[in-house]
Each structure stands twice: as structure tokens, then as C-alpha cells.
Design a protein around this motif. Structure first.
Motif, PDB file in Angstrom:
ATOM      1  N   THR A   1       0.838  -1.209   0.000  1.00 15.13           N
ATOM      2  CA  THR A   1       0.000   0.000   0.000  1.00 15.13           C
ATOM      3  C   THR A   1       0.865   1.248   0.000  1.00 15.13           C
ATOM      4  O   THR A   1       0.585   2.220  -0.716  1.00 15.13           O
ATOM      5  CB  THR A   1      -0.933  -0.006   1.219  1.00 15.13           C
ATOM      6  N   LYS A   2       1.921   1.206   0.792  1.00 14.51           N
ATOM      7  CA  LYS A   2       2.816   2.364   0.856  1.00 14.51           C
ATOM      8  C   LYS A   2       3.482   2.623  -0.488  1.00 14.51           C
ATOM      9  O   LYS A   2       3.559   3.771  -0.950  1.00 14.51           O
ATOM     10  CB  LYS A   2       3.871   2.152   1.938  1.00 14.51           C
ATOM     11  N   ARG A   3       3.952   1.566  -1.131  1.00 13.09           N
ATOM     12  CA  ARG A   3       4.620   1.740  -2.425  1.00 13.09           C
ATOM     13  C   ARG A   3       3.621   2.254  -3.479  1.00 13.09           C
ATOM     14  O   ARG A   3       3.965   3.099  -4.308  1.00 13.09           O
ATOM     15  CB  ARG A   3       5.231   0.413  -2.888  1.00 13.09           C
ATOM     16  N   ALA A   4       2.404   1.762  -3.429  1.00 13.07           N
ATOM     17  CA  ALA A   4       1.380   2.216  -4.381  1.00 13.07           C
ATOM     18  C   ALA A   4       1.063   3.698  -4.177  1.00 13.07           C
ATOM     19  O   ALA A   4       0.888   4.457  -5.143  1.00 13.07           O
ATOM     20  CB  ALA A   4       0.118   1.376  -4.233  1.00 13.07           C
ATOM     21  N   LEU A   5       1.006   4.123  -2.925  1.00 11.97           N
ATOM     22  CA  LEU A   5       0.738   5.526  -2.625  1.00 11.97           C
ATOM     23  C   LEU A   5       1.887   6.419  -3.086  1.00 11.97           C
ATOM     24  O   LEU A   5       1.667   7.489  -3.670  1.00 11.97           O
ATOM     25  CB  LEU A   5       0.506   5.707  -1.121  1.00 11.97           C
ATOM     26  N   LEU A   6       3.107   5.984  -2.841  1.00  8.47           N
ATOM     27  CA  LEU A   6       4.267   6.780  -3.252  1.00  8.47           C
ATOM     28  C   LEU A   6       4.332   6.922  -4.765  1.00  8.47           C
ATOM     29  O   LEU A   6       4.655   7.992  -5.290  1.00  8.47           O
ATOM     30  CB  LEU A   6       5.549   6.146  -2.714  1.00  8.47           C
ATOM     31  N   ALA A   7       4.006   5.855  -5.466  1.00  6.79           N
ATOM     32  CA  ALA A   7       3.962   5.917  -6.933  1.00  6.79           C
ATOM     33  C   ALA A   7       2.870   6.881  -7.387  1.00  6.79           C
ATOM     34  O   ALA A   7       3.049   7.643  -8.346  1.00  6.79           O
ATOM     35  CB  ALA A   7       3.723   4.529  -7.508  1.00  6.79           C
ATOM     36  N   ASP A   8       1.747   6.861  -6.695  1.00  3.12           N
ATOM     37  CA  ASP A   8       0.627   7.737  -7.034  1.00  3.12           C
ATOM     38  C   ASP A   8       1.004   9.204  -6.782  1.00  3.12           C
ATOM     39  O   ASP A   8       0.775  10.069  -7.645  1.00  3.12           O
ATOM     40  CB  ASP A   8      -0.587   7.350  -6.204  1.00  3.12           C
ATOM     41  N   PHE A   9       1.575   9.489  -5.633  1.00  2.00           N
ATOM     42  CA  PHE A   9       1.964  10.866  -5.302  1.00  2.00           C
ATOM     43  C   PHE A   9       3.014  11.382  -6.291  1.00  2.00           C
ATOM     44  O   PHE A   9       3.023  12.566  -6.645  1.00  2.00           O
ATOM     45  CB  PHE A   9       2.546  10.946  -3.891  1.00  2.00           C
ATOM     46  N   ASP A  10       3.900  10.480  -6.702  1.00  2.00           N
ATOM     47  CA  ASP A  10       5.001  10.915  -7.569  1.00  2.00           C
ATOM     48  C   ASP A  10       4.549  11.214  -8.991  1.00  2.00           C
ATOM     49  O   ASP A  10       5.324  11.742  -9.782  1.00  2.00           O
ATOM     50  CB  ASP A  10       6.118   9.859  -7.582  1.00  2.00           C
TER      51      ASP A  10
END
Length: 476
Positions: free
Chosen positions: A387-396
Motif C-alpha cells: 500500500t505504501k509503495r502504491a501511494l508513493l507511486a501515485d503521489f510521484d
């Protein structure tokens, strides 16, 4: 989305002229020299706005001009043409200068993850459009001929000074060159729409016009290029604060006189990047470029990260100490992301809850500082790594800090044998140079120097690990 409008001096809900679509114009560079990092702060923040509007679901058409003629050294209507100045400096033609520095500008943009606008239009390709609009302004009695030049008559406007709430220092352009007043003007605030051969006879670029052979003034360029590609109604016009007056003020005057109605709804101005001695500028010798930053060991993403830690409507102070602090913070952030495991399923509920904080930050007048805080909120959250990696990809998608990409590089470097590790990351290359220098110092029994190098690395967030096989390191 709440966005501050320099025209109304209020923060209001952004509503485009046409539902779901945004027309956006950003003032491009005058390509007579390299862009310094103060210029590029403005382009970074404009890029964030552009990307966030797309992230929010809008269809964005963004236009940028390239000023390759007509911009004078005083930023007003006097002094030497900047393009001619660049050509003389390097003993090249104006168009050779324009081509070289346009290419360099977009190379810098690429290094900083600033996306290229859909339309990039040099001023020299729009001469017919300039002449058409100037002819119309003369017909409507908003312009006059004097001394061989065509001037816009600001006395015909009900209100000329649209951005009068800015600081006097920000508005005081055109005075630093010590130039004399233009005696052809009917009014002090009038500005040139077209110069003829009666002025600047050494001007390299000239075109035929109804008023004689000459070239356009700087201000008419942006109005015409915007209207050519985005029509009569513009949603957002961006630029640095120093363009608010006279450039953007003059754009509004001539555009609305020509169109007969309001032209642009939202004006977004980015504040200066300052040094301890004031505003950064090419003329003051504080000429810091992206290339210089990389030569000194800073990943361009560190500068982007540095800019995002401050709000675009606040001045930002540059110093090498501040850059070092940004480098340490960025590298620690990448190290924390690198520790996330690539396994598990995304928790949809946690994803939406954490994303809401990121969206709330950027909906609040593009608060990038709080958007960066949202990254740390993700890393601290009680949810799984997927979930964290998916969020970071989304924010980026908006921040474009190469978060997952640089984390993957860091992991690859850790896993590779020390003697085979090769990195194009300037920070990693610098670390390796320091490790080698420390090794040589120890061979020469210069233990004080070896300790100094270890301490400097530790200060930058790098911990050395001495083993029988050699020295490795850990960032963060």
C-alpha cells in the motif's frame, strides 16, 4: 481546488472556463543565456500545478513561448535587446544563440522532471499574428505611432495597474539600467508594441510591417501566442513575480483592448529564489545552474525536493547549507523507501485515506510542503508495504521526485559487489570518492584526515562500515 489569484488577491475555488478542460499559459525563457536555478524554481512550481490538474482529472493544454526577439535588458522598453547582447557576447548570430540556449533550457527541464508543454512557440514564428493584433489596436484607438514606433496608449484604460498590491521592489523593473525616459510616449506607462528601423539599427532580426521594417516589443508576444493556441478565454496564466509588472500588466491591457472582454481568469505568480544578498539574477553574478549543482554532487531531484519544501507564494532562500540539508533529507527519504518490501496486496481503504491527505494539501493552493509531509505520513502509517509503495507511486505522478526509481537504484547498488558498483548518481559518486580518499589517507597514516572524511560523510547522512573486505556504507 482552492487557488490564489493574483488578479483578485483572493484564494478561490478554481473553475475553468470550459468544464473538464484547462487552458494554461506559462511565460517561457528569453534564450540568450542559461537558465539559473531561480528561473527554474518558477518552472518547477508551474510543473506541479500542471501535473496536479491532470492528476485531478482535467484535460490540460499548456502553451509556452520562447522569447527569441524583442526582450530588452531593462525588462521595459529601453536598453539593449537581450538576444543581441547574447549574440555579441558569444560572437554568434541571434538565431544560433536562440537554438543553443533553447536546447539547454529543455535539457535542464528534463533533468528536473519538468514536462515539456504541449505547445512551445518561438516569438519569431508569429510575426503575422503580432502585426494583425497591433493593426486592430490602432484601429480601436488603443495604440498610436510616435517616433517611428507603435505604442499602446494606457490612458484609454479604466484601470491599468492590475497587480498594484505587490511590493514596490518587485514592481521596480526597468530602472536598474540607468536608462533615459522615452520621449515618444504620450504617457509614462505606455509601452512599445512594435519598434521600427528608427531605433536599434543594429538589431539583427527585422521584418516588414505596415509601419516600416522593425521587430515586435516583448509584451505583445505572449498575448498573441496564447490567443493563437488557446483562444479568447484563458484559464491560468503563470510566471515569476517579477513578470507581474510591467509584462503581465501589459499583456492584460493589450489583450482585453483587442478582445473587448476579460481575457484570463487566474494569474499564478511564483515568488523569487533569493540568496542571502537578495534576488538571484544573472546580472548580479550569482549564476547558479543545474549543471553546476550536478558538478557539486547534487542530484537534480534534491533541488526539486528543496523547492517543494516551500510554498510557491513565499520567497525561498538558497544557500549551500540549505542544499546540503535537502540532500541529506532526500537521501534519507530514499533509503526509507528502499526498505519497503515489494510484496502483499494494496489495502484499498488505507490507500484512499492516506491519499486524501495528499489531495487536501495540493487542493489548498498547491501546498507542496504539506504534500511532502504526506509522503512521510505514508511511511509512518500502519499499513503494509504494498500500500505504501502504491501511494508513493501515485503521489510521484505529481511531485516527480523519482522516489521508487531512486530507491530501486539504491537497492541495486547495495546488492552488487562493491568493486562492480557504478552509479550515475552524483551523490553516490561523491561518497565513493570520499571513501577512496579516506583509504589513501589511512595508508599515509594521516588518521586525522581519515577521521575528518568519516565525520563529513556522517554529517551528510552516510555511515561508513569497515570490514575485512573493504569499506561499505549505509545512507540514512
Amino acid at each position: 481546488m482552492q487557488l490564489y489569484n493574483s488578479l483578485t488577491k483572493t484564494k478561490d475555488e478554481f473553475v475553468p472556463h470550459e468544464p473538464g478542460k484547462v487552458s494554461m499559459y506559462t511565460c517561457g525563457p528569453t534564450v540568450y543565456h542559461f537558465a539559473h536555478i531561480g528561473n527554474l524554481r518558477t518552472y518547477i512550481m508551474e510543473d506541479i500545478l500542471d501535473r496536479y490538474l491532470r492528476y485531478a482529472g482535467y484535460e490540460v493544454t499548456r502553451v509556452m513561448n520562447i522569447t527569441d526577439v524583442g526582450h530588452l535588458t531593462s525588462d521595459a522598453d529601453t536598453g539593449e535587446d537581450k538576444m543581441l547582447k547574447g549574440a555579441k557576447r558569444e560572437k554568434k548570430t541571434v538565431m544560433e544563440i536562440a537554438k543553443f540556449y533553447t536546447d539547454k533550457f529543455f535539457e535542464d527541464c528534463k533533468m528536473l522532471n519538468i514536462r515539456r508543454p504541449e505547445v512551445v512557440e518561438p516569438a519569431t514564428s508569429c510575426i503575422d499574428e503580432f502585426i494583425k493584433v497591433i493593426e486592430s489596436l490602432i484601429e480601436k484607438d488603443f495604440a498610436y505611432e510616435a517616433g517611428g514606433n507603435i505604442y499602446f496608449d494606457t490612458s484609454k484604460l479604466d484601470q491599468y495597474y492590475k497587480f498594484h498590491n505587490f511590493e514596490e521592489e518587485d514592481l521596480a523593473v526597468g530602472v536598474r539600467e540607468g536608462v533615459e525616459a522615452d520621449g515618444n510616449k504620450r504617457n509614462k506607462a505606455d509601452f512599445v508594441l512594435w519598434f521600427t528601423k528608427s531605433k536599434f539599427d543594429d538589431q539583427e532580426l527585422k521584418w516588414d510591417s505596415p509601419w516600416g521594417i522593425g521587430y515586435p516589443g516583448w509584451h505583445i508576444e505572449c498575448s498573441c501566442i496564447s490567443m493563437k493556441h488557446l483562444g479568447e478565454h484563458l484559464d491560468i496564466h503563470c510566471g515569476g513575480i517579477d513578470n507581474a509588472f510591467p509584462h503581465h500588466t501589459n499583456e492584460i491591457a493589450q489583450s482585453e483592448a483587442y478582445l473587448g472582454h476579460k481575457w484570463c481568469n487566474w494569474w499564478v505568480h511564483v515568488l523569487h529564489l533569493n540568496t542571502n544578498s537578495g534576488k538571484m539574477s544573472k546580472s548580479k553574478g550569482e549564476f547558479l545552474t543545474v549543471s553546476l549543482l550536478t558538478e557539486k554532487g547534487y542530484d537534480p531531484m534534491v533541488y526539486r525536493f528543496f523547492c517543494l519544501q516551500s510554498h510557491y507564494r513565499k520567497s525561498l532562500v538558497f544557500s549551500w547549507e540549505n542544499m546540503d540539508n535537502a540532500k541529506v533529507a532526500y537521501n534519507k527519504l530514499i533509503a526509507r523507501i528502499a526498505a519497503l518490501k515489494e510484496e502483499g496486496e494494496v489495502d484499498a481503504a488505507a490507500f484512499e485515506e492516506l491519499k486524501a491527505g495528499f489531495v487536501k494539501a495540493l487542493d489548498n493552493d498547491l501546498n507542496t510542503s504539506l504534500a511532502v509531509t504526506a509522503i512521510y505520513d505514508v511511511l509512518k502509517a500502519k499499513t503494509n508495504d504494498a500500500t505504501k509503495r502504491a501511494l508513493l507511486a501515485d503521489f510521484d505522478r505529481v511531485l516527480c521526485l523519482n522516489l521508487l526509481e531512486n530507491a530501486a537504484k539504491l537497492n541495486a547498488e547495495k546488492e552488487a559487489p562493491a568493486e562492480t558498483v557504478k552509479s550515475d548518481d552524483p551523490f553516490v559518486a561523491w561518497i565513493e570518492e570520499q571513501i577512496e580518499a579516506r583509504k589513501n589517507a589511512k595508508k599515509e597514516k594521516n588518521y586525522a584526515e581519515a577521521d575528518r572524511i568519516r565525520a563529513e560523510l556522517l554529517e551528510k547522512g552516510v555511515t561508513l562500515i569497515d570490514t575485512k573486505e573493504g569499506t561499505t556504507y549505509q545512507i540514512g
